[in-house]
Design an enzyme around this catalytic site. Structure first.
Site, PDB file in Angstrom:
ATOM      1  N   GLU A 196     -16.313  10.922  47.495  1.00  0.00           N
ATOM      2  CA  GLU A 196     -18.080  11.899  48.059  1.00  0.00           C
ATOM      3  C   GLU A 196     -19.469  11.585  47.371  1.00  0.00           C
ATOM      4  O   GLU A 196     -20.188  11.106  48.603  1.00  0.00           O
ATOM      5  CB  GLU A 196     -17.182  13.419  48.213  1.00  0.00           C
ATOM      6  N   HIS A 223      -8.786  23.118  51.864  1.00  0.00           N
ATOM      7  CA  HIS A 223      -8.797  23.290  53.011  1.00  0.00           C
ATOM      8  C   HIS A 223      -9.850  23.814  53.995  1.00  0.00           C
ATOM      9  O   HIS A 223      -9.649  24.274  55.479  1.00  0.00           O
ATOM     10  CB  HIS A 223      -8.013  22.172  54.085  1.00  0.00           C
TER      11      HIS A 223
END
Lengths: 327, 423
Positions: free
Chosen positions: A60, A129
């Protein structure tokens, strides 16, 4: 006008923007061949080619860091962080670099970048998540943070984010992807960043919220209407910068404010909204400002009943709003 | 099965709520009609509440120490002879009874937050001010009777048409917003080993009134020295005979009361009340007398003190003292005062700065009578001297009137000689 899901509205928005502006590139984990883990970018690589829709490594910091470089050099990158939970490795790039380049370079450089990231819980996603991360970024001057709550707003805010000359974080609620549907115009339209939207007019209580909670608040308002409680729902749409005018207007109108977000209470957007109201609308308040938010628990639990207990639901909003109306 | 629901009784005209002192019966106890069921304390009175029916106490809904509005259900009594039904079918109804209990239980505490009265939101304050509405006179529909913004807006709508608020002028004074006495106080420091005493209802009332008086009334203070040698002689001569004939002791209090009455007649402004933009000169002279009891300070009132002679005042005051020590005063005994006497000499002081019992305008003390060398003309004599201290509301009277009032008292007391008639 076509009825689209929240997810389809984002996809159509991306497609339209990419057709309009060839500088736009998408990249991120699995956005290309697979079309994204939620299928938001499905078909886009086929349409625009591998040069504009790029599968990236699982890194990321690199996704955002290279996007910043591309943006500074004239492209309009829209990187995707597969889950907002994974954005933290990139936080240095976002906060230290993207947010500050215009300031640091005295306006010589700027970063026209849109970082998309699905966030939020209620989909059995557990710890990694399900998080709501908007408050971390709403704290940072130099960033803009939008959180659409309807398919219509999702497309219009995306257009605004893409044409913004500075970095915008675009958080999409994954529980909204397929559960929310609504009419979305085919032609391009822009919903300005920093403008809240009065989703429902009411007299007794104002609910100020954003994201998935907008639809929940509207559900609660409908139920309360039957009990004779008239609820106004203000959708912030952008959590940085906040639409102070709209926040104050609804607060002054009803005198009773309930702020709702899924993110946990402490340090959340609700604290900022509440402070603005008490600073500027004290003499219109008829009750303490109330916040309804996720619990102070490290993360969304996996167990279904616990997840349900964690989530802010239409019922919880209804009960809180009713209590406030009675105050 | 007949169940009698007992509600919080009204113990005085202006009383709106009562505090459960203690339950004299427990759940399951049998009780006779008119037998004492519980003790209720209001502002300053303790009263026993008798049972309205004969039966068995089945439910106590309000705990001791809790304050609830008049009319709130506080306990249930199963009327005698009708209560066997539930016992006959215990197996089937046990579960049901439990769920009923669970449902009714939360209802009781809901009555508790009466704090909504007298505390207004910023919106209510602003709107009330803008529209010239007294929120204390608006009927609150919010939680705990709170006056909401909508209540004010509705009052504004109705203001032009029908002035509903004037329908109940008697409510005006008692419903004045309660001064919150805890809010601005400096927080106490609690160290290890310290103990916390919860505030008794009486303590709360005293605290609230003292703070309100000291914060809203500009106190001024004067004192005169009075030579009561003649009075001391008179009392010494009469006290045994008086006790034998009248059945009560002859103290200095009734003489002081007579003197105050003379003072109030001479300076009627001292017998008045501050009323915002006017002064209410009271017609009746009702003298409150501060009395210490083991429940705290209370101020029973001798009504129409100006119509009583020394004997009448002696009897009236001693009756009040005795009943206050026994906790048997009525609300009526404690209300209607127009001026207050504090017999501080009873605790041995010679100088006091008393707190005015608002909305009254003044309070005088009678200090200890002490023998002192006093210069009279060109000689020194041993005289019985007493200090009389006065706190007065400087909004209503100035030093000149207050001084005149004290001079009348002084003159009256000094005019009493060994041969003065007390009838």
């Amino acid at each position: 006008m076509a009825e689209l899901s929240y997810l389809e509205a984002i996809r159509e928005g991306l497609r339209q923007e990419m057709e309009r502006d060839s500088r736009i590139i998408l990249y991120g984990e699995d956005v290309g061949v697979r079309g994204g883990v939620f299928r938001v970018t499905e078909g886009l690589q086929k349409q625009f080619g591998e040069d504009r829709v790029i599968d990236s490594p699982l890194a990321e910091a690199a996704i955002v860091g290279t996007a910043i470089g591309a943006a500074v050099n004239g492209l309009r990158p829209i990187p995707e962080i597969q889950f907002a939970d994974f954005i933290f490795p990139a936080i240095n790039q976002i906060v230290q670099e993207a947010a500050r380049i215009r300031y640091r370079s005295n306006g010589a450089f700027h970063v026209p970048l849109v970082i998309r990231a699905p966030f939020g819980g209620g989909v059995h996603g557990a710890l990694y998540h399900s998080q709501s991360v908007e408050a971390f970024f709403a704290h940072v001057p130099g960033l803009k943070v939008v959180v659409p709550g309807t398919p219509y707003d999702a497309k219009g805010l995306l257009a605004a984010a893409v044409q913004d000359e500075d970095p915008v974080l675009y958080f999409e609620h994954k529980a909204a992807y397929r559960s929310l549907k609504g009419e979305v115009p085919e032609e391009r339209y822009v919903i300005p960043i920093g403008k809240a939207d009065l989703k429902r007019e009411g007299k007794h209580v104002s609910i100020i919220t954003y994201g998935l909670m907008v639809s929940f608040a509207l559900k609660a308002a409908e139920e309360l209407e039957k009990e004779g409680v008239s609820v106004e729902v203000l959708d912030l749409r952008t959590v940085r910068p906040l639409d102070v005018e709209a926040i104050l207007e609804t607060s002054k109108k009803t005198g009773k404010v309930l702020i709702v977000h899924e993110d946990n209470l402490t340090g959340g957007i609700g604290g900022e909204v509440s402070a603005l109201i008490s600073e500027h609308a004290l003499f219109y308040l008829d009750a303490p400002i109330v916040r309804l938010a996720g619990p102070e628990v490290p993360a969304m639990p996996y167990s279904a009943p616990l997840e349900h207990a964690f989530m802010v639901t239409p019922e919880k909003i209804r009960d809180k709003a009713r209590e406030l109306a009675k105050f | 099965m007949a169940t009698e629901v007992v509600s919080m009784p009204q113990l005085g005209e202006s009383v709106t709520e009562g505090t459960i002192g203690q339950w004299l019966k427990n759940v399951g106890d049998p009780i006779e009609k008119y037998e004492a069921l519980l003790e209720v304390t209001t502002d300053k009175v303790n009263a026993e509440v008798p049972a309205p029916v004969t039966g068995t106490v089945t439910k106590i809904l309000v705990d001791p120490g809790q304050t609830v509005p008049i009319g709130t259900p506080i306990c249930e009594i199963e009327v005698e002879g009708t209560g066997s039904e539930s016992a006959e079918a215990p197996q089937t109804s046990a579960e049901e009874a439990q769920t009923v209990e669970a449902q009714t239980a939360p209802a009781a505490p809901a009555a508790a937050p009466q704090e909504g009265r007298g505390r207004y939101s910023p919106a209510v304050r602003r709107l009330a001010e803008e529209h010239g509405i007294d929120p204390a006179r608006v009927n609150g529909t919010g939680a705990g009777g709170r006056v909401t913004r909508n209540d004010i807006l509705q009052a504004v709508d109705h203001k032009g048409a029908a002035p509903a608020k004037t329908a109940q002028p008697a409510q005006a004074a008692p419903s004045a917003p309660a001064a919150s006495f805890a809010l601005e106080s400096a927080p106490a420091v609690i160290d290890d080993g310290d103990t916390l005493e919860p505030l008794a209802p009486v303590r709360k009332v005293i605290a609230e009134r003292m703070v309100r008086s000291k914060q809203t009334v500009p106190h001024a203070w004067l004192m005169v020295e009075v030579d009561v040698t003649g009075l001391v002689e008179l009392r010494g001569r009469l006290k045994n005979e008086f006790k034998a004939r009248e059945g009560v002791s002859l103290t200095y209090v009734p003489f002081m009361m007579r003197a105050i009455v003379e003072g109030l007649r001479a300076v009627p402004e001292m017998n008045s009340q501050w009323n915002g933009d006017s002064i209410v000169i009271k017609k009746r002279i009702n003298l409150g007398m501060a009395a210490a009891t083991d429940r705290g300070l209370i101020v029973p009132v001798v009504k129409d003190a100006d119509q009583k002679n020394i004997v009448g005042l002696a009897k009236a005051s001693q009756d009040l003292v005795q009943r206050s020590r026994a906790g048997r005063l009525t609300m009526d005994d404690l209300s209607g005062g127009t001026f207050t006497l504090d017999n501080t000499g009873a605790v041995g002081t010679v100088l006091t700065y008393p707190v005015i019992n608002a909305p009254e305008v003044g309070i005088v003390t009678m200090e200890s009578i002490v023998k002192r060398p006093v210069v009279i003309g060109n000689t020194i004599g041993i005289r019985d001297m007493v200090n009389v201290c006065l706190s007065f509301d400087h909004r209503v009277v100035d030093g000149a009137e207050a001084g005149k009032f004290l001079q009348v008292i002084k003159k009256h007391l000094e005019g009493i000689g060994p041969d003065t008639s007390i009838y």
